[in-house]
Design a protein around this motif. Structure first.
Motif, short mmCIF file in Angstrom:
data_model
loop_
_atom_site.label_atom_id
_atom_site.label_comp_id
_atom_site.label_asym_id
_atom_site.label_seq_id
_atom_site.Cartn_x
_atom_site.Cartn_y
_atom_site.Cartn_z
N GLY A 104 8.48 -8.00 18.99
CA GLY A 104 9.64 -7.51 19.73
C GLY A 104 10.78 -7.03 18.85
O GLY A 104 10.61 -6.77 17.66
N ASN A 105 11.94 -6.93 19.46
CA ASN A 105 13.15 -6.46 18.80
C ASN A 105 14.30 -7.41 19.05
O ASN A 105 14.40 -7.98 20.14
CB ASN A 105 13.57 -5.09 19.35
N VAL A 106 15.17 -7.53 18.05
CA VAL A 106 16.45 -8.22 18.21
C VAL A 106 17.50 -7.25 17.68
O VAL A 106 17.37 -6.73 16.57
CB VAL A 106 16.50 -9.55 17.44
N THR A 107 18.50 -6.98 18.50
CA THR A 107 19.49 -5.96 18.16
C THR A 107 20.90 -6.52 18.20
O THR A 107 21.28 -7.16 19.18
CB THR A 107 19.39 -4.77 19.14
N VAL A 108 21.64 -6.27 17.13
CA VAL A 108 23.06 -6.61 17.08
C VAL A 108 23.83 -5.33 17.35
O VAL A 108 23.54 -4.28 16.75
CB VAL A 108 23.46 -7.15 15.68
N GLY A 109 24.79 -5.41 18.25
CA GLY A 109 25.65 -4.27 18.56
C GLY A 109 27.10 -4.63 18.34
O GLY A 109 27.52 -5.74 18.67
#
Length: 171
Positions: free
Chosen positions: A73-78
């Protein structure tokens, strides 16, 4: 935090702190084939924050995304600026958190059903909440089972200790 130690506030580039944390967790993410992403708006303000404390915030949130997210999967910091505040998010596309557990996530020693098989004390999100609140911010969690989880922090630029720094920009 419990002892009320003073925060070591200095103008802080949160995008750089987030990037440093992402880089430190790349190997751990690779083990689970998780892609870490950082989406930071350009020229964000540098409010006076305790850099080490915010590194802990990113570390706890990213580590949870890696640990409980789906393999591959993905982990995204915004990071962005909206309406006089920094908006910080950490989102994963993992299995999500059951709705009845979400209200308890920031309680000390709370461990949800998915967490009981893994190591940890149940203090991470409680610590994150305290750090955010000591900086005048708020944190919330939104989760949809089967879709993912997003932690969103709202950090007002006019919070105590932030005066005079809202115009100091990052490159």
């Amino acid at each position: 935090l419990e002892a009320g130690q003073p925060l070591q506030r200095r103008p802080t580039n949160l995008a750089a702190v987030a990037e440093e944390t992402v880089l430190s967790l790349l190997e751990k993410a690779d083990v689970r084939q998780i892609t870490l992403n950082l989406n930071a708006a350009p020229a964000l303000p540098r409010p006076p924050l305790d850099r080490d404390a915010w590194k802990q915030v990113f570390l706890y949130l990213l580590d949870n995304g890696i640990k409980y997210g789906r393999v591959g999967g993905n982990v995204t910091v915004g990071l962005s600026q909206e309406a006089g505040a920094l908006q910080i998010s950490v989102a994963d596309d993992g299995p999500g958190i059951p709705a009845d557990e979400v209200p308890h996530l920031f309680s000390e020693f709370f461990r949800g059903e998915n967490q009981r098989q893994s190591s940890g004390s149940g203090l991470g999100l409680a610590i994150v909440r305290r750090i955010v609140e000591r900086h005048g911010g708020t944190i919330r969690c939104e989760s949809t089972p089967g879709v993912g989880t997003t932690f969103t922090i709202n950090l007002p630029l006019d919070a105590p200790g932030a005066a005079g720094y809202s115009r100091l920009q990052s490159a």
